[in-house]
Design a protein around this motif. Structure first.
Motif, PDB file in Angstrom:
ATOM      1  N   MET A   1       0.848  -1.178   0.000  1.00 56.54           N
ATOM      2  CA  MET A   1       0.000   0.000   0.000  1.00 56.54           C
ATOM      3  C   MET A   1       0.893   1.239   0.000  1.00 56.54           C
ATOM      4  SD  MET A   1      -2.944   1.128   2.797  1.00 56.54           S
ATOM      5  CE  MET A   1      -3.855  -0.369   2.545  1.00 56.54           C
ATOM      6  N   GLN A   2       0.535   2.194  -0.796  1.00 55.15           N
ATOM      7  CA  GLN A   2       1.281   3.440  -0.871  1.00 55.15           C
ATOM      8  C   GLN A   2       0.884   4.358   0.283  1.00 55.15           C
ATOM      9  OE1 GLN A   2       3.743   4.081  -3.207  1.00 55.15           O
ATOM     10  NE2 GLN A   2       3.393   1.919  -3.642  1.00 55.15           N
ATOM     11  N   LEU A   3       1.741   5.330   0.597  1.00 49.39           N
ATOM     12  CA  LEU A   3       1.521   6.217   1.730  1.00 49.39           C
ATOM     13  C   LEU A   3       0.208   6.990   1.626  1.00 49.39           C
ATOM     14  CD1 LEU A   3       2.728   7.189   4.378  1.00 49.39           C
ATOM     15  CD2 LEU A   3       3.983   8.928   3.106  1.00 49.39           C
ATOM     16  N   LYS A   4      -0.073   7.559   0.463  1.00 47.19           N
ATOM     17  CA  LYS A   4      -1.312   8.314   0.288  1.00 47.19           C
ATOM     18  C   LYS A   4      -2.531   7.414   0.488  1.00 47.19           C
ATOM     19  CE  LYS A   4      -3.888  11.494  -2.631  1.00 47.19           C
ATOM     20  NZ  LYS A   4      -5.099  11.145  -1.915  1.00 47.19           N
ATOM     21  N   GLU A   5      -2.448   6.175   0.031  1.00 45.11           N
ATOM     22  CA  GLU A   5      -3.546   5.231   0.229  1.00 45.11           C
ATOM     23  C   GLU A   5      -3.787   4.974   1.719  1.00 45.11           C
ATOM     24  OE1 GLU A   5      -3.564   2.129  -3.407  1.00 45.11           O
ATOM     25  OE2 GLU A   5      -1.674   2.230  -2.282  1.00 45.11           O
ATOM     26  N   CYS A   6      -2.708   4.890   2.476  1.00 46.11           N
ATOM     27  CA  CYS A   6      -2.842   4.709   3.925  1.00 46.11           C
ATOM     28  C   CYS A   6      -3.654   5.858   4.521  1.00 46.11           C
ATOM     29  CB  CYS A   6      -1.478   4.674   4.600  1.00 46.11           C
ATOM     30  SG  CYS A   6      -0.578   3.137   4.372  1.00 46.11           S
ATOM     31  N   TYR A   7      -3.307   7.063   4.148  1.00 44.54           N
ATOM     32  CA  TYR A   7      -4.025   8.241   4.655  1.00 44.54           C
ATOM     33  C   TYR A   7      -5.504   8.172   4.273  1.00 44.54           C
ATOM     34  CZ  TYR A   7      -0.222  10.998   6.639  1.00 44.54           C
ATOM     35  OH  TYR A   7       0.780  11.478   7.459  1.00 44.54           O
ATOM     36  N   ASP A   8      -5.788   7.713   3.077  1.00 42.60           N
ATOM     37  CA  ASP A   8      -7.190   7.584   2.653  1.00 42.60           C
ATOM     38  C   ASP A   8      -7.937   6.573   3.520  1.00 42.60           C
ATOM     39  OD1 ASP A   8      -6.747   9.437   0.631  1.00 42.60           O
ATOM     40  OD2 ASP A   8      -6.453   7.899  -0.920  1.00 42.60           O
ATOM     41  N   VAL A   9      -7.281   5.464   3.855  1.00 39.54           N
ATOM     42  CA  VAL A   9      -7.914   4.398   4.625  1.00 39.54           C
ATOM     43  C   VAL A   9      -8.237   4.857   6.044  1.00 39.54           C
ATOM     44  CG1 VAL A   9      -7.543   2.124   5.672  1.00 39.54           C
ATOM     45  CG2 VAL A   9      -6.961   2.500   3.277  1.00 39.54           C
TER      46      VAL A   9
ATOM     47  N   TYR B   1      -3.399  13.748   3.843  1.00 36.79           N
ATOM     48  CA  TYR B   1      -2.070  13.601   3.256  1.00 36.79           C
ATOM     49  C   TYR B   1      -1.598  14.898   2.616  1.00 36.79           C
ATOM     50  CZ  TYR B   1       1.671  11.947   0.233  1.00 36.79           C
ATOM     51  OH  TYR B   1       2.878  11.789  -0.405  1.00 36.79           O
ATOM     52  N   GLU B   2      -2.479  15.608   1.941  1.00 30.66           N
ATOM     53  CA  GLU B   2      -2.082  16.813   1.198  1.00 30.66           C
ATOM     54  C   GLU B   2      -1.572  17.916   2.123  1.00 30.66           C
ATOM     55  OE1 GLU B   2      -1.539  16.790  -2.003  1.00 30.66           O
ATOM     56  OE2 GLU B   2      -2.342  14.762  -2.057  1.00 30.66           O
ATOM     57  N   SER B   3      -2.188  18.090   3.274  1.00 33.50           N
ATOM     58  CA  SER B   3      -1.708  19.140   4.187  1.00 33.50           C
ATOM     59  C   SER B   3      -0.339  18.779   4.754  1.00 33.50           C
ATOM     60  CB  SER B   3      -2.703  19.412   5.316  1.00 33.50           C
ATOM     61  OG  SER B   3      -2.712  18.362   6.253  1.00 33.50           O
TER      62      SER B   3
ATOM     63  N   GLN C   1       0.714  -1.958   6.687  1.00 34.23           N
ATOM     64  CA  GLN C   1       0.550  -2.425   5.317  1.00 34.23           C
ATOM     65  C   GLN C   1       1.300  -1.557   4.296  1.00 34.23           C
ATOM     66  OE1 GLN C   1      -3.605  -3.059   4.347  1.00 34.23           O
ATOM     67  NE2 GLN C   1      -4.030  -3.644   6.453  1.00 34.23           N
ATOM     68  N   LEU C   2       2.046  -0.580   4.791  1.00 28.39           N
ATOM     69  CA  LEU C   2       2.818   0.273   3.880  1.00 28.39           C
ATOM     70  C   LEU C   2       3.808  -0.553   3.078  1.00 28.39           C
ATOM     71  CD1 LEU C   2       3.944   3.524   5.759  1.00 28.39           C
ATOM     72  CD2 LEU C   2       2.879   3.388   3.514  1.00 28.39           C
ATOM     73  N   ASP C   3       3.918  -0.240   1.815  1.00 28.33           N
ATOM     74  CA  ASP C   3       4.911  -0.898   0.967  1.00 28.33           C
ATOM     75  C   ASP C   3       6.317  -0.520   1.440  1.00 28.33           C
ATOM     76  OD1 ASP C   3       2.952  -1.991  -0.635  1.00 28.33           O
ATOM     77  OD2 ASP C   3       3.031  -0.357  -2.108  1.00 28.33           O
ATOM     78  N   GLU C   4       7.227  -1.440   1.301  1.00 28.69           N
ATOM     79  CA  GLU C   4       8.626  -1.144   1.595  1.00 28.69           C
ATOM     80  C   GLU C   4       9.146  -0.209   0.507  1.00 28.69           C
ATOM     81  OE1 GLU C   4      11.033  -3.395   3.565  1.00 28.69           O
ATOM     82  OE2 GLU C   4       9.417  -4.370   4.648  1.00 28.69           O
TER      83      GLU C   4
END
Length: 122
Positions: free
Chosen positions: A1-9, A14-16, A118-121
């Motif tokens: 999972m990408q970082l921005k996706e984590c924030y969405d979940v 993320y944008e701020s 679940q963040l991607d390495e």
């Protein structure tokens, strides 16, 4: 999972955070560091022992970390918990309300922690 996706979940902004820390690598570093922040565990143990002064400090610290990292959903529930515990020195803690808020904080906290896991390495 990408970082921005984590924030969405987990209901983050993320944008701020991206505006304050323009490098994703830096955001990732601090997000991963969140996993070792002791504030939540201190909140748990302080509430269990009814040490509301310490619980207030732990909730306030957790709230600050969440604000800095843009964890909006968790920050909102921790903020409500902080305000409830702010009255610790007046012996006006509504323990039933505190328990309900703590359950929500715990649910939101666990979602953040599990999602970060679940963040991607890189």
């Amino acid at each position: 999972m990408q970082l921005k996706e984590c924030y969405d979940v987990f209901g983050g902004d993320y944008e701020s955070v991206r505006q304050r820390m323009p490098r994703e690598q830096m955001i990732r570093k601090f997000v991963l560091r969140f996993l070792s922040d002791p504030s939540y565990e201190l909140l748990c143990s302080s509430l269990e022992s009814r040490n509301y002064e310490e619980a207030f400090r732990a909730a306030h610290s957790l709230k600050g970390v969440c604000q800095n990292l843009g964890f909006q959903r968790l920050e909102k529930t921790v903020s409500a918990m902080t305000e409830l515990l702010r009255k610790w020195n007046e012996a006006q803690i509504d323990e039933e309300q505190a328990q309900l808020l703590f359950e929500q904080v715990s649910e939101d906290y666990k979602l953040v922690v599990e999602t970060i896991g679940q963040l991607d390495e890189e």
